[in-house]
Design an enzyme around this catalytic site. Structure first.
Site, PDB file in Angstrom:
ATOM      1  N   CYS A 241     -17.298 -23.634 -41.362  1.00  0.00           N
ATOM      2  CA  CYS A 241     -16.070 -22.937 -41.757  1.00  0.00           C
ATOM      3  C   CYS A 241     -16.327 -21.696 -42.613  1.00  0.00           C
ATOM      4  O   CYS A 241     -15.665 -20.667 -42.432  1.00  0.00           O
ATOM      5  CB  CYS A 241     -15.103 -23.887 -42.455  1.00  0.00           C
ATOM      6  SG  CYS A 241     -15.753 -24.662 -43.951  1.00  0.00           S
TER       7      CYS A 241
ATOM      8  N   HIS B 157     -13.343 -27.012 -47.594  1.00  0.00           N
ATOM      9  CA  HIS B 157     -13.100 -26.100 -46.474  1.00  0.00           C
ATOM     10  C   HIS B 157     -12.880 -24.654 -46.923  1.00  0.00           C
ATOM     11  O   HIS B 157     -12.303 -24.403 -47.986  1.00  0.00           O
ATOM     12  CB  HIS B 157     -11.854 -26.576 -45.715  1.00  0.00           C
ATOM     13  CG  HIS B 157     -11.638 -25.899 -44.410  1.00  0.00           C
ATOM     14  ND1 HIS B 157     -12.460 -26.083 -43.317  1.00  0.00           N
ATOM     15  CD2 HIS B 157     -10.685 -25.010 -44.015  1.00  0.00           C
ATOM     16  CE1 HIS B 157     -12.017 -25.351 -42.306  1.00  0.00           C
ATOM     17  NE2 HIS B 157     -10.946 -24.696 -42.704  1.00  0.00           N
TER      18      HIS B 157
ATOM     19  N   ASP C 165     -15.887 -27.733 -38.727  1.00  0.00           N
ATOM     20  CA  ASP C 165     -17.060 -28.265 -38.033  1.00  0.00           C
ATOM     21  C   ASP C 165     -18.347 -28.047 -38.823  1.00  0.00           C
ATOM     22  O   ASP C 165     -19.443 -28.103 -38.274  1.00  0.00           O
ATOM     23  CB  ASP C 165     -17.190 -27.615 -36.651  1.00  0.00           C
ATOM     24  CG  ASP C 165     -17.348 -26.099 -36.741  1.00  0.00           C
ATOM     25  OD1 ASP C 165     -17.221 -25.548 -37.857  1.00  0.00           O
ATOM     26  OD2 ASP C 165     -17.602 -25.464 -35.701  1.00  0.00           O
TER      27      ASP C 165
END
Length: 220
Positions: free
Chosen positions: A40, A152, A37
């Protein structure tokens, strides 16, 4: 058990995700998945520091406060990233929820929490990297993250038993380095002895040559 899958294929054949997973398996880590979102990195740090990703807002606030209070400590790294906004604007943006963390926020996190940050990454040529706080070279506490390039961060934890293997590996590396240092020292000493011996032999030759010449010049 060695990771035969990574050895059986060229690194170029692996996707970033596969490469990262292979490295995590090889090092003995398990991943704790963080929500994708935009928070991370902060979630992963929160999981490591506060044992819960739910503290990500607190982590973001503490990191942003560090950037605001000590801007000169991070402007050097900021310049290398070549962002097209002023550092002050960058810090303001970083205070917003879902703004992605980066190398600078990792450095600030290391300083805020006084921790060594170990990141297992998906880069082809850089399997992992370490960030140390400026206050100390080797802090007692270590946190572990995984990073899928440009996408990520997750929180990672050593599997049971992996910690011992990792410590043994570190000891082996230290012993190997110690042996290398001893070998270098010995080689240095040998070179010095050879040089001194050569100089001594040269002096003897010069003396003999000089003595021989003087004898030849003596009148009969």
């Amino acid at each position: 058990m060695p990771n035969t899958r990574i050895k059986s294929r060229c690194l170029d054949d692996l996707t970033d995700q596969e490469r990262l997973q292979d490295r995590l398996e090889w090092e003995g880590y398990t991943e704790k998945k963080m929500k994708s979102d935009g928070n991370c990195q902060f979630r992963a740090i929160a999981d490591q520091v506060y044992k819960s990703a739910d503290f990500h807002k607190r982590v973001r606030q503490e990191i942003v406060q560090q950037l605001k209070s000590r801007p000169n400590a991070y402007k050097e790294y900021y310049g290398k990233l070549q962002y097209h906004i002023q550092f002050k604007e960058y810090v303001q943006d970083m205070s917003n929820d879902s703004e992605w963390g980066d190398d600078i926020t990792l450095r600030a996190a290391a300083d805020v929490y006084g921790v060594k940050i170990v990141v297992i990454a998906s880069y082809k040529d850089i399997p992992s990297f370490v960030i140390l706080p400026k206050s100390q070279k080797e802090p007692d506490k270590v946190i572990h993250l995984s990073y899928l390039e440009g996408a990520h961060y997750d929180s990672i934890h050593l599997r049971q038993g992996s910690s011992t293997r990792k410590k043994n590996k570190e000891k082996d590396n230290e012993k190997e380095k110690e042996n290398e240092d001893l070998k270098k020292e010995k080689d240095k000493e040998d070179k010095k002895n050879k040089r001194e011996k050569a100089e001594k032999n040269n002096k003897k030759k010069l003396y003999r040559r000089s003595h021989f010449s003087n004898d030849m010049l003596m009148p009969l």
